[in-house]
Design an enzyme around this catalytic site. Structure first.
Site, PDB file in Angstrom:
ATOM      1  N   ILE A  23       0.863  -1.172   0.000  1.00 22.96           N
ATOM      2  CA  ILE A  23       0.000   0.000   0.000  1.00 22.96           C
ATOM      3  C   ILE A  23       0.904   1.228   0.000  1.00 22.96           C
ATOM      4  O   ILE A  23       1.725   1.407   0.909  1.00 22.96           O
ATOM      5  CB  ILE A  23      -0.935   0.019   1.222  1.00 22.96           C
ATOM      6  CG1 ILE A  23      -1.737  -1.290   1.297  1.00 22.96           C
ATOM      7  CG2 ILE A  23      -1.860   1.225   1.154  1.00 22.96           C
ATOM      8  CD1 ILE A  23      -2.584  -1.587   0.078  1.00 22.96           C
ATOM      9  N   LYS A  24       0.754   2.074  -0.993  1.00 30.96           N
ATOM     10  CA  LYS A  24       1.611   3.249  -1.109  1.00 30.96           C
ATOM     11  C   LYS A  24       1.024   4.422  -0.326  1.00 30.96           C
ATOM     12  O   LYS A  24      -0.148   4.775  -0.481  1.00 30.96           O
ATOM     13  CB  LYS A  24       1.793   3.653  -2.579  1.00 30.96           C
ATOM     14  CG  LYS A  24       2.625   2.684  -3.386  1.00 30.96           C
ATOM     15  CD  LYS A  24       2.845   3.165  -4.815  1.00 30.96           C
ATOM     16  CE  LYS A  24       3.887   4.239  -4.905  1.00 30.96           C
ATOM     17  NZ  LYS A  24       4.230   4.566  -6.316  1.00 30.96           N
ATOM     18  N   ILE A  25       1.867   5.016   0.496  1.00 30.22           N
ATOM     19  CA  ILE A  25       1.489   6.182   1.293  1.00 30.22           C
ATOM     20  C   ILE A  25       2.530   7.271   1.049  1.00 30.22           C
ATOM     21  O   ILE A  25       3.735   7.001   1.121  1.00 30.22           O
ATOM     22  CB  ILE A  25       1.438   5.830   2.795  1.00 30.22           C
ATOM     23  CG1 ILE A  25       0.361   4.770   3.055  1.00 30.22           C
ATOM     24  CG2 ILE A  25       1.186   7.071   3.639  1.00 30.22           C
ATOM     25  CD1 ILE A  25       0.297   4.308   4.502  1.00 30.22           C
TER      26      ILE A  25
END
Length: 505
Positions: A211-213
């Site tokens: 999951i890219k943050i």
């Protein structure tokens, strides 16, 4: 330093067709694929139900979204295999589109993971008709536009995760990841980002998803909390050493706060952006105009990245880190992002060749990947001349380069760019949805016996014009009689009746 020298030679190509388009929550899809038959592809076929044949086509090894001819597939091992096996750097591909089976020859070429972002999906979905069928079904089922967008994205992520799952297993969770980013609208929303990360992770439901943050200040606590929840994260949009250190600390804090006895399945990469740094710093140097300053153009990005690797080695050592290792923790690898060359005067592998080192990832879009496979270097270069990098970094400060400003400015531009791509795609999808609704309306009139679709369209248009004309005429008539009409026309109606009675008298 590598230079542009080798042209591409003919290689074997592959053609792909997807036989089933499952919903994002359905079991792994069944693909029918033709590609070069090698032993590793056979293993992939066994796990993903792929079948292979091959035909020669002289084209470079890049994904051509929804192309009828598929992609090229190499006939021998590439520098990507050597990069990983000899130097410990994992080559990833910075792109994703349909059909995802076009990734198969890239995997065979040595690609070990995939990154995506809102800009990538904006280009993929808006420029291809491969998403139309699923989108039509979503619109007809009553999905709103943003929900439909996520359905399209999650399906691609899930399908790609299936293709890379064997690499994930072979490396015990070290590689084989596919990244999907939370909404760029949440870049300043700490809690919203955490909730979005949980939601996406649960929806995708694949072991090898990242999951890219974004590494914005409000999202640093989000990274820590997401890691603490046992969710693997790709931290993106890192442009400065100070922010990179904050990202590492968030990862370590998250691991310590997780309470997990086994930390081996919670992993992370920190995406340190490279080429965009030179784009901005070069402009600032050109404003300076001094010859000494101009000589530093094209050197800022690599110098800062080299120092970032030194920071990585420092932070992932010592008592604190060793305590986490005992619980199975894995290093948060630094990932070199934005590796394509923006200035055509620079060597096309400028942001790949000098940044090769163990426990790192280099994610490359088509341009950089093609260049590196063609004539890239396979050698440890990341720490071959640290003193030179320090000298460049310090010299840039003497010529007025404020690294804090550079990092903040590029972060703002990066977030805004992704927001723009995200919003632009939603507008495009809304237009497609409106078109589908118009077609549905025309089809309805056709079914009622009004003739051809063209006749039905003319009927709808004519009916609208007649109603508009009547309304306009009513207002004009009332205006001539000095009557002011209310929005619901009740005033007009009452006034007309009174006027009629006066005329009758």
């Amino acid at each position: 330093m590598a230079t542009i020298s080798k042209p591409w030679s003919p290689i074997t190509a592959a053609t792909y067709t997807t036989t089933k388009t499952p919903s994002p929550l359905s079991p792994p899809p069944s693909f029918a694929v033709t590609a070069a038959g090698t032993s590793s592809l056979s293993k992939l076929a066994a796990s993903s139900r792929l079948s292979f044949t091959h035909s020669p086509l002289p084209r470079p090894l890049v994904v051509r979204c929804a192309g009828s001819g598929g992609n090229g597939s190499p006939t021998k091992r590439t520098t990507l295999h050597e990069l990983y096996e000899k130097q410990g750097q994992s080559p990833w591909y910075d792109n994703l589109c349909r059909p995802v089976t076009d990734l198969v020859p890239l995997i065979e070429s040595g690609v070990r993971g995939v990154t995506s972002n809102p800009a990538i999906f904006q280009k993929a979905i808006s420029s291809s008709d491969a998403y139309n069928e699923q989108f039509r079904e979503l619109v007809q089922s009553g999905k709103d536009i943003e929900s439909a967008y996520w359905e399209l994205v999650v399906k691609d992520i899930q399908d790609a995760c299936i293709l890379f799952e064997s690499i994930y297993d072979e490396t015990d969770g070290g590689d084989g990841y596919v990244s999907v980013e939370v909404s760029p609208r949440l870049a300043d929303d700490t809690k919203g980002t955490v909730e979005a990360a949980k939601w996406l992770h649960k929806w995708v439901n694949r072991r090898n998803v990242y999951i890219k943050i974004p590494a914005t200040a409000p999202c640093i606590p989000s990274i820590q909390e997401t890691i603490a929840n046992g969710i693997s994260v790709n931290v993106t949009l890192i442009f400065s050493l100070s922010r990179y250190e904050a990202v590492i600390d968030a990862y370590l804090d998250g691991l310590e706060a997780s309470g997990l006895g086994d930390l081996s399945r919670v992993t992370s990469v920190a995406s340190f952006f490279v080429s965009r740094v030179d784009t901005l710093v070069d402009k600032l140097l050109e404003k300076n105009g001094l010859a000494e300053a101009l000589n530093l153009r094209g050197k800022a990005a690599v110098a800062q990245a080299v120092l970032a690797y030194q920071l990585y080695q420092k932070k992932f050592s010592g008592p604190r880190w060793e305590a986490l290792v005992k619980k199975g923790a894995k290093k948060q690898r630094v990932l070199w992002a934005s590796t394509s060359v923006k200035n055509p005067a620079y060597p096309d592998t400028l942001y790949v060749d000098p940044l090769i080192g163990p426990d790192t990832v280099s994610t490359m879009p088509d341009q950089a990947l093609q260049a590196y496979i063609g004539h890239g270097t396979v050698a440890r270069t990341i720490d071959s001349n640290v003193s030179e990098a320090e000298g460049v970094y310090n010299a840039l400060e003497k010529f007025g380069i404020d690294w804090t400003y550079v990092g903040n400015q590029l972060e703002v531009e990066g977030v805004e760019s992704f927001k723009k791509s995200f919003d632009s795609l939603l507008v495009t999808l809304q237009q497609k949805a409106d078109s589908l609704k118009l077609v549905s309306l025309v089809s309805f009139w056709k079914l009622t016996g009004l003739g051809s679709w063209y006749d039905a369209f003319l009927f709808v248009a004519a009916n609208f014009l007649v109603r508009a004309s009547r309304h306009r005429h009513l207002h004009q008539s009332n205006a001539q009689m000095g009557v002011r009409c209310s929005d619901d026309r009740s005033g007009c109606s009452a006034a007309s009746k009174a006027d009629g009675l006066r005329n009758a008298k």
